[in-house]
Design an enzyme around this catalytic site. Structure first.
Site, PDB file in Angstrom:
ATOM      1  N   HIS A  89       0.816  -1.219   0.000  1.00  0.00           N
ATOM      2  CA  HIS A  89       0.000   0.000   0.000  1.00  0.00           C
ATOM      3  C   HIS A  89       0.851   1.271   0.000  1.00  0.00           C
ATOM      4  O   HIS A  89       0.347   2.344  -0.327  1.00  0.00           O
ATOM      5  CB  HIS A  89      -0.981  -0.002   1.183  1.00  0.00           C
ATOM      6  CG  HIS A  89      -0.364   0.275   2.525  1.00  0.00           C
ATOM      7  ND1 HIS A  89      -0.019  -0.728   3.413  1.00  0.00           N
ATOM      8  CD2 HIS A  89      -0.024   1.435   3.138  1.00  0.00           C
ATOM      9  CE1 HIS A  89       0.475  -0.185   4.511  1.00  0.00           C
ATOM     10  NE2 HIS A  89       0.493   1.117   4.362  1.00  0.00           N
ATOM     11  N   ASP A 119       0.181  -7.670   1.488  1.00  0.00           N
ATOM     12  CA  ASP A 119       0.536  -6.253   1.577  1.00  0.00           C
ATOM     13  C   ASP A 119       2.045  -6.040   1.638  1.00  0.00           C
ATOM     14  O   ASP A 119       2.534  -5.214   2.409  1.00  0.00           O
ATOM     15  CB  ASP A 119      -0.143  -5.586   2.777  1.00  0.00           C
ATOM     16  CG  ASP A 119      -0.049  -4.057   2.713  1.00  0.00           C
ATOM     17  OD1 ASP A 119       0.046  -3.520   1.593  1.00  0.00           O
ATOM     18  OD2 ASP A 119      -0.049  -3.413   3.781  1.00  0.00           O
ATOM     19  N   SER A 193       4.676   2.571   7.860  1.00  0.00           N
ATOM     20  CA  SER A 193       4.399   1.375   7.062  1.00  0.00           C
ATOM     21  C   SER A 193       5.605   0.993   6.211  1.00  0.00           C
ATOM     22  O   SER A 193       6.172   1.837   5.513  1.00  0.00           O
ATOM     23  CB  SER A 193       3.194   1.606   6.157  1.00  0.00           C
ATOM     24  OG  SER A 193       2.015   1.748   6.905  1.00  0.00           O
TER      25      SER A 193
END
Length: 349
Positions: A89, A119, A193
């Site tokens: 993402h 992911d 992230s």
């Protein structure tokens, strides 16, 4: 004779006092050194990069004019030849990816491949003199172990936060089809992230992936992909360009006493097949909705998550043996494993 014995006793007494003092100072030194995370951070910070992505999209307000959207995140240098792990993402939809290293160097990165189901994504840079991180073993960590999270929260620059391993094997969060998260209370915020989750020896144990929040910021519940899983996915992406997973085409739920009573099932064990994909491997093998899977490849006592992981690890083209119940009649069938379709994003083994 008495004088000799007394002198020896004094010598031994002084030696014991000296040894005790040395041990006391050593214990104090170890205690003090354990109160700082500086060594772990110093050995790791050069391996964590900031990621900035740019995406040109048509503006709905300017008659199709292009405008640039900027996103930010983090990544971890895995090898000297420039492979970097991050989240899918973070780079999704990016037309340009820029890396910013801790030594102030910047460079473009190319996308090797992604795996939306977990992911994760793999990037490649041609920069030299890179410092790869030390790879740990996520299977050996324990709940309660102290850990550190390193990333680029809110784009303010590399930041370190500390916490503990709050839980392992979180698999019902609903973020990805394939979940096996490490949960931590170390602060993980937007921009973290793709960053590193490390132990106090500076070993990488996870890739920071997501937070559970009602405010948009950290609330003490963060999730990271275990490095053992991430490395397998990275290797598959580098080798094949994508992750090849096995697929049977059934949806299941865990059976128990309540489910069995409510549905009048003959057994409270196994996995209840709730649906079968038309023309999929399971249907071709004769399976139907309402069947109860007792074992897959002689592995019983499976949870829905474990069954999904088991099937995804199978090689497309091989036959898998399934033992099941239909009513009160047991049967054994062999299904030909197929490759998980790229569009398949649901929790189906």
């Amino acid at each position: 004779m008495k004088f000799v014995i007394g002198r020896n006793s004094l010598i031994w007494g002084l030696f014991g006092l000296w040894l005790g003092t040395v041990l006391l100072f050593w214990q104090f030194y170890k205690t003090e050194s354990n109160q700082t995370f500086a060594d772990a951070v110093a050995s790791t910070s050069s391996s964590v990069v900031n990621i900035y992505t740019f995406s040109n999209q048509a503006s709905p307000f300017r008659n199709g004019d292009q405008h640039t959207i900027t996103n930010l995140g983090s990544g971890v240098i895995i090898s000297k030849d420039g492979y970097i792990l991050t989240n899918h993402h973070v780079i999704q939809g990016a037309s340009e990816i820029i890396l910013s290293l801790n030594d102030r160097r910047q460079a473009r990165a190319t996308l090797v491949g992604t795996d939306p189901a977990s992911d994760l994504a793999v990037l490649k840079t041609d920069l030299d003199q890179l410092t790869p991180i030390k790879i740990g073993n996520s299977s050996t960590i324990r709940v309660g172990d102290q850990i550190l999270a390193i990333g680029n929260p809110f784009g303010i620059g590399q930041t370190v936060t500390s916490g503990i391993v709050s839980a392992k094997g979180r698999d019902s969060i609903g973020l990805n089809p394939y979940e096996n998260f490490i949960q931590t209370d170390a602060a993980i915020n937007p921009g973290n992230s793709g960053g590193a989750l490390i132990d106090l020896s500076g070993n990488l144990i996870g890739i920071s992936s997501a937070i559970y929040t009602s405010s948009g910021g950290s609330q003490g519940i963060g999730f990271a992909t275990p490095i053992n899983d991430a490395i397998k996915i990275m290797d598959a992406i580098i080798k094949h360009g994508s992750v090849v997973r096995g697929y049977l085409g059934v949806q299941v739920q865990e059976n128990n006493e309540q489910v069995a009573q409510a549905l009048n099932l003959p057994s409270a064990k196994g996995l209840l097949v709730t649906s079968v994909t038309p023309y999929g491997p399971a249907e071709k093998a004769g399976m139907k909705a309402g069947d109860i899977i007792i074992s897959i490849e002689k592995q019983s006592n499976l949870s829905a998550h474990n069954a999904q992981q088991l099937v995804s690890d199978l090689t497309p083209g091989e036959r898998v043996t399934i033992k099941a119940l239909r009513g009160r009649q047991s049967y054994i069938t062999k299904a030909l494993v197929e490759r998980l379709p790229a569009i398949q994003q649901t929790n189906t083994p």
